[in-house]
Each structure stands twice: as structure tokens, then as C-alpha cells.
Write a protein that holds these residues in place. Structure first.
Motif, PDB file in Angstrom:
ATOM      1  N   ASP A  62      -3.478  40.648  61.149  1.00  0.00           N
ATOM      2  CA  ASP A  62      -2.863  39.506  60.469  1.00  0.00           C
ATOM      3  C   ASP A  62      -3.906  38.450  60.115  1.00  0.00           C
ATOM      4  OD1 ASP A  62      -0.391  40.701  60.734  1.00  0.00           O
ATOM      5  OD2 ASP A  62       0.183  39.548  62.506  1.00  0.00           O
ATOM      6  N   GLU A  63      -4.855  38.243  61.017  1.00  0.00           N
ATOM      7  CA  GLU A  63      -5.880  37.221  60.791  1.00  0.00           C
ATOM      8  C   GLU A  63      -6.728  37.524  59.566  1.00  0.00           C
ATOM      9  OE1 GLU A  63      -8.186  36.849  64.340  1.00  0.00           O
ATOM     10  OE2 GLU A  63      -6.425  36.543  65.619  1.00  0.00           O
ATOM     11  N   ILE A  64      -7.043  38.796  59.334  1.00  0.00           N
ATOM     12  CA  ILE A  64      -7.899  39.126  58.190  1.00  0.00           C
ATOM     13  C   ILE A  64      -7.087  39.472  56.941  1.00  0.00           C
ATOM     14  CG2 ILE A  64      -9.844  39.841  59.616  1.00  0.00           C
ATOM     15  CD1 ILE A  64      -9.072  42.733  59.166  1.00  0.00           C
ATOM     16  N   LEU A  65      -5.813  39.810  57.116  1.00  0.00           N
ATOM     17  CA  LEU A  65      -4.962  40.097  55.965  1.00  0.00           C
ATOM     18  C   LEU A  65      -4.458  38.805  55.330  1.00  0.00           C
ATOM     19  CD1 LEU A  65      -3.672  42.460  54.381  1.00  0.00           C
ATOM     20  CD2 LEU A  65      -1.707  42.306  55.931  1.00  0.00           C
ATOM     21  N   TRP A  66      -4.129  37.811  56.183  1.00  0.00           N
ATOM     22  CA  TRP A  66      -3.625  36.521  55.712  1.00  0.00           C
ATOM     23  C   TRP A  66      -4.458  35.393  56.334  1.00  0.00           C
ATOM     24  CZ3 TRP A  66       0.953  39.538  57.568  1.00  0.00           C
ATOM     25  CH2 TRP A  66       1.606  40.205  56.511  1.00  0.00           C
ATOM     26  N   PRO A  67      -5.716  35.268  55.975  1.00  0.00           N
ATOM     27  CA  PRO A  67      -6.598  34.293  56.638  1.00  0.00           C
ATOM     28  C   PRO A  67      -6.252  32.851  56.299  1.00  0.00           C
ATOM     29  CG  PRO A  67      -7.692  35.238  54.728  1.00  0.00           C
ATOM     30  CD  PRO A  67      -6.396  35.992  54.889  1.00  0.00           C
ATOM     31  N   PRO A  83       2.961  28.567  50.169  1.00  0.00           N
ATOM     32  CA  PRO A  83       2.872  29.887  49.549  1.00  0.00           C
ATOM     33  C   PRO A  83       1.560  30.564  49.917  1.00  0.00           C
ATOM     34  CG  PRO A  83       2.440  28.174  47.930  1.00  0.00           C
ATOM     35  CD  PRO A  83       2.903  27.476  49.173  1.00  0.00           C
ATOM     36  N   TYR A  84       1.573  31.874  49.849  1.00  0.00           N
ATOM     37  CA  TYR A  84       0.358  32.605  50.189  1.00  0.00           C
ATOM     38  C   TYR A  84      -0.415  32.959  48.920  1.00  0.00           C
ATOM     39  CZ  TYR A  84      -2.997  36.002  51.679  1.00  0.00           C
ATOM     40  OH  TYR A  84      -4.185  36.638  51.888  1.00  0.00           O
ATOM     41  N   HIS A  85      -1.705  32.670  48.935  1.00  0.00           N
ATOM     42  CA  HIS A  85      -2.585  33.030  47.832  1.00  0.00           C
ATOM     43  C   HIS A  85      -3.610  34.023  48.369  1.00  0.00           C
ATOM     44  CE1 HIS A  85      -0.822  29.938  45.345  1.00  0.00           C
ATOM     45  NE2 HIS A  85      -1.009  29.060  46.317  1.00  0.00           N
ATOM     46  N   TYR A  86      -3.570  35.243  47.832  1.00  0.00           N
ATOM     47  CA  TYR A  86      -4.407  36.313  48.361  1.00  0.00           C
ATOM     48  C   TYR A  86      -5.875  36.060  48.080  1.00  0.00           C
ATOM     49  CZ  TYR A  86      -6.547  40.867  49.001  1.00  0.00           C
ATOM     50  OH  TYR A  86      -7.378  41.869  49.400  1.00  0.00           O
ATOM     51  N   GLY A  87      -6.711  36.458  49.017  1.00  0.00           N
ATOM     52  CA  GLY A  87      -8.148  36.372  48.811  1.00  0.00           C
ATOM     53  C   GLY A  87      -8.884  36.236  50.134  1.00  0.00           C
ATOM     54  N   ASN A  88      -9.650  37.246  50.494  1.00  0.00           N
ATOM     55  CA  ASN A  88     -10.422  37.204  51.732  1.00  0.00           C
ATOM     56  C   ASN A  88     -11.576  38.192  51.629  1.00  0.00           C
ATOM     57  OD1 ASN A  88     -11.367  36.856  54.320  1.00  0.00           O
ATOM     58  ND2 ASN A  88      -9.834  38.179  55.261  1.00  0.00           N
ATOM     59  N   PRO A  89     -12.810  37.715  51.705  1.00  0.00           N
ATOM     60  CA  PRO A  89     -13.941  38.632  51.599  1.00  0.00           C
ATOM     61  C   PRO A  89     -14.155  39.497  52.832  1.00  0.00           C
ATOM     62  CG  PRO A  89     -14.700  36.406  52.060  1.00  0.00           C
ATOM     63  CD  PRO A  89     -13.225  36.312  51.830  1.00  0.00           C
ATOM     64  N   CYS A  90     -13.513  39.129  53.955  1.00  0.00           N
ATOM     65  CA  CYS A  90     -13.711  39.883  55.195  1.00  0.00           C
ATOM     66  C   CYS A  90     -12.778  41.090  55.233  1.00  0.00           C
ATOM     67  CB  CYS A  90     -13.456  38.980  56.399  1.00  0.00           C
ATOM     68  SG  CYS A  90     -13.608  39.818  57.987  1.00  0.00           S
ATOM     69  N   GLN A  91     -13.337  42.285  55.179  1.00  0.00           N
ATOM     70  CA  GLN A  91     -12.520  43.495  55.173  1.00  0.00           C
ATOM     71  C   GLN A  91     -12.293  44.074  56.548  1.00  0.00           C
ATOM     72  OE1 GLN A  91     -14.363  45.989  51.817  1.00  0.00           O
ATOM     73  NE2 GLN A  91     -12.184  46.427  51.682  1.00  0.00           N
ATOM     74  N   ILE A  92     -13.194  43.807  57.481  1.00  0.00           N
ATOM     75  CA  ILE A  92     -13.114  44.439  58.799  1.00  0.00           C
ATOM     76  C   ILE A  92     -13.165  43.378  59.891  1.00  0.00           C
ATOM     77  CG2 ILE A  92     -14.213  46.040  60.407  1.00  0.00           C
ATOM     78  CD1 ILE A  92     -15.254  47.604  58.032  1.00  0.00           C
ATOM     79  N   GLY A  93     -12.222  43.468  60.830  1.00  0.00           N
ATOM     80  CA  GLY A  93     -12.203  42.591  61.991  1.00  0.00           C
ATOM     81  C   GLY A  93     -12.362  43.414  63.256  1.00  0.00           C
TER      82      GLY A  93
END
Length: 419
Positions: free
Chosen positions: A144-149, A220-230
Motif C-alpha cells: 500500500d505504501e508504494i502503490l499509494w504513496p 482524490p488519488y493522483h497516480y505517480g510513484n517512481p519507487c517500484q520495489i519496497g
């Protein structure tokens, strides 16, 4: 068939008469969950859910509340989610009045005794610690932390020890007063009770509910996170992994096709992932997938637990199945997934709790209710082309996120989602 009544207060009552049933279930849905909380309020929805079980005006301690329902063979429970909170009781149909009295008193006149509040705070600390200590739970939180940072969707629903420590009686009651309002509540009833008597009883039971009838908004949620792996590195015999990607919202007309795709890939022992990762390669004891549909986003995720030596092989096997789903799903697999989905619905329709949740959750979160006949028709209408097109649209490596808990070095797995 369900029947909807809107009381003068704004509270909605939705019912489904099951004359052959010997039980009745009352579900009280509140339109608030963890995503409605600020950082300082994190865990408030969950804390309130705990506190109402601690005592109310008529049932001033937790034992009186639980024994009232358990003493007649019933079930009383609750759950806090990202976008809703649910309280429910299932009892014999002749005990409907008792179940309604207990639930309504808990929600209309909770005591919030200061001593009980501090005890429950400690209980929640232990719940948070339990989730962090359990690798299969921790990997979901990490995902959840890396999917919805940097968003409430990415937080533990229970909050953190720090945020829970800052929630006093005044803050909890203010939060409850803002969200536990008639227009933000749906009471769903299913079982051997008729609509007219149910609506009259519920109207009386919740007549003392106050608060402004204003529906609270969320970020609202705005997608975008450069971190792919936690990675949460720790000593363990296995690595717990979850691979996920953003999905669709709950009002997307294609969600039934997405659910069929999930069934084909990872729902049950006859699914593609189970057959390939476990049966053919022997890499994991269990492997499964699931979908989550929210107001403005969603997720598709896969879980497995593997020997550290098999991590790369397992991830590669999962990615192979995701890629294969874009072009190789057969008409036979589609038919099997549809029949499996419809069969589960038909079996569940015999349970009053299932029926109350079905109508209550849809009325709260969608403002419309699809009947079982509607959903069966929508499932039957899913085409092979639509399922494979969804796989092509959503199963893309740049959008994937991988969470790993166990003896793993992040540097060693950086390349798993490349290419």
C-alpha cells in the motif's frame, strides 16, 4: 428483490425479505474510513469502531454488549475499511429487536469512558504491532505504501502508534459527530423480516442520531510513484511477496470483466497462477490474486510466499502468466470462470449476512444496487476479447509495484521489474 426507504432524517434503510430463512442480519454501514482521515487523525475510524464495543447507555460495558448477542447464539462484529465502516449482527429472526437495540445503542449513545479509551488504545497498539510482526500482513501494508504513496490509501487503516497516541476522547467524538450522521448511514436488513416492520423499528432506534447531514469529502488519488520495489529486510524462512498494479474504480463498467480475469489468473486451485507456480514449478505453497475497487482507483494484486532461493524464479513465473493472459486465455477458461463466479453467488444468496452486505455496501458506496440477476447477466456478457484487452491495458511492467518482506536485499532485486 430489495426495497429502499429514505427516512426524514436522511438515513437510508434497505431491506431484502428472505421468508425461508430462520435468521436476520442487520448491517449498519457508515460512509467513513481511513482515507477520510488527515495524518493527525490516522486511525480515528478504526479507534471509534473499537470504542463503541466498550459500552453504551443501555449496555455500559463490553461484556454486556457481547453477551447480549452471543447469549442468543448470534454474531456481533465490525470492520473498518478505507472508505466505509461496518457494524453487523446476525441472530435468529425472533431476536431482531434485540440485535437492533444493541447496535443502535452502541452507535447512538456510546460512552467513551476515559479509562476504557486508554485500555483500547493499548489494544490497538498491539494490533498494529501484530500486523507489523506478521510477514503476510506486513507485506500488504508495504505494498500500500508504494502503490499509494503519500496518501491516506497508503496508510495502515489502524494508523500508527504515534497517530493513535494523539487521539483523545474529544477528537474521537468530534470525528464521530462529523461522519456518523443520518445521511451518511445505510442500515441494511436481510432475512425473515418484512420491510414495513423493519423500517419502523430502525426509524425509532436511530431517532437520537444527531450531527449535520453533510457528506464529508476525501482527498482524490493522483497516480505517480517512481519507487517500484519496497523491501522490509528481516530474518525469516521465507520471503513474502506481493506484486500489484493500479486497477479500476468500482463504477467502471468493465469491473466484471476484470473480476473474471482475476478468477482465471489467481482465484482457486484451478487458476493459472496456482497451476503454474505451485503445481508445475513447486515454488510456493499457495499463490493467489485479488482485486480492490475504490471510489477513484483500485488495485490488482498477487500474493505468494517463497524460499529466498526461489524469489527470482517465482516473480518471473508470475510475470510470465500476466503476459500470457494478454493473448492466450481460452473460451473454455472464460466459461469456467463465469460458472465459478455465478455458482458462488447462488450459494451465498442463502446467507442473510451475505445478502445484507450485498445490498448495504452497494447502496452506500455506489448509490445504486445491482441485483443478483443483474450481476449474473453482466457476468454472462463478459467477452473473451474484453478480458484479454484488460490484461493488455493493466499488466504493464512500468505500472507494477513489488513488495518483499524477508531475507532480501533491495539491490539484488532492483532488476526484477525491468525490461
Amino acid at each position: 428483490m430489495y426495497e429502499l426507504s429514505i427516512l426524514p432524517s436522511g438515513l437510508r434503510v434497505i431491506s431484502h425479505h428472505m421468508p425461508a430463512s430462520r435468521s436476520v442480519t442487520i448491517c449498519v454501514y457508515i460512509g467513513v474510513g481511513s482515507r477520510y482521515e488527515t495524518d493527525c487523525e490516522a486511525g480515528a475510524s478504526h479507534f471509534i469502531e473499537h470504542m463503541v464495543f466498550r459500552g453504551s447507555k443501555k449496555y455500559p460495558d463490553s461484556q454486556l454488549i457481547s453477551s447480549a448477542i452471543e447469549g442468543v447464539g448470534g454474531i456481533l462484529n465490525a470492520a473498518t475499511d478505507r472508505e466505509s465502516t461496518l457494524y453487523y449482527a446476525k441472530v435468529g429472526s425472533d431476536k431482531f429487536a434485540l440485535a437492533l437495540d444493541v447496535l443502535s445503542d452502541m452507535l447512538v449513545t456510546p460512552l467513551f469512558n476515559p479509562e476504557d479509551l486508554e485500555k483500547e488504545r493499548k489494544v490497538i497498539y498491539e494490533e498494529i504491532s501484530m500486523s507489523l510482526d506478521n510477514p503476510s500482513h506486513r507485506v500488504g501494508l508495504l505494498l500500500d505504501e508504494i502503490l499509494w504513496p503519500n496518501h491516506p490509501l497508503g496508510r495502515d487503516i489502524a494508523g500508527t502508534r504515534q497517530s493513535v497516541a494523539g487521539l483523545d476522547k474529544q477528537k474521537l467524538q468530534a470525528f464521530m459527530h462529523s461522519h456518523y450522521t443520518p445521511a451518511n448511514i445505510v442500515v441494511a436488513v436481510a432475512g425473515d423480516i418484512k420491510r414495513k416492520s423493519a423500517v419502523a423499528a430502525i426509524s425509532q432506534a436511530f431517532s437520537g442520531l444527531g450531527g449535520k447531514n453533510e457528506i464529508q469529502s476525501f482527498a482524490p488519488y493522483h497516480y505517480g510513484n517512481p519507487c517500484q520495489i519496497g523491501v522490509d529486510k528481516r530474518d525469516a524462512e521465507q520471503i513474502n511477496l506481493m506484486l500489484a498494479m493500479p486497477g479500476m474504480n468500482r463504477l467502471d463498467d468493465r469491473r466484471y470483466a476484470f473480476s473474471i480475469l482475476n478468477t482465471i489468473l489467481g482465484d482457486g486451485m484451478s487458476s493459472r497462477l496456482f497451476a503454474h507456480v505451485r503445481d508445475n514449478l513447486g515454488l510456493a505453497y499457495s499463490v493467489q490474486s485479488g482485486t480492490e475497487f475504490l471510489h477513484d482507483t483500485g488495485a490488482f494484486s498477487i500474493y505468494a510466499a517463497v524460499d529466498p532461493a526461489n524469489l527470482t524464479a517465482c516473480v518471473e513465473a508470475i510475470l510470465t502468466e500476466l503476459e500470457s493472459a494478454k493473448t492466450t486465455i481460452t473460451a473454455e477458461e472464460l466459461t469456467k470462470a463465469k460458472e465459478m463466479s455465478k455458482g458462488r453467488i447462488h450459494l451465498a444468496m442463502e446467507d442473510s449476512r451475505y445478502m445484507a452486505k450485498w445490498i448495504g455496501s452497494q447502496e452506500l458506496l455506489c448509490r445504486r444496487v445491482n441485483t443478483h440477476e443483474d450481476v449474473i447477466r453482466l457476468i454472462d456478457g463478459v467477452s473473451l476479447k474484453a478480458v484479454m484487452e484488460l490484461a493488455g491495458e493493466y499488466f504493464r511492467k512500468p505500472e507494477m509495484r513489488l513488495a518483499l518482506v524477508g531475507p532480501v536485499d533491495k539491490e539484488a532485486v532492483e532488476g526484477l521489474l525491468k525490461g
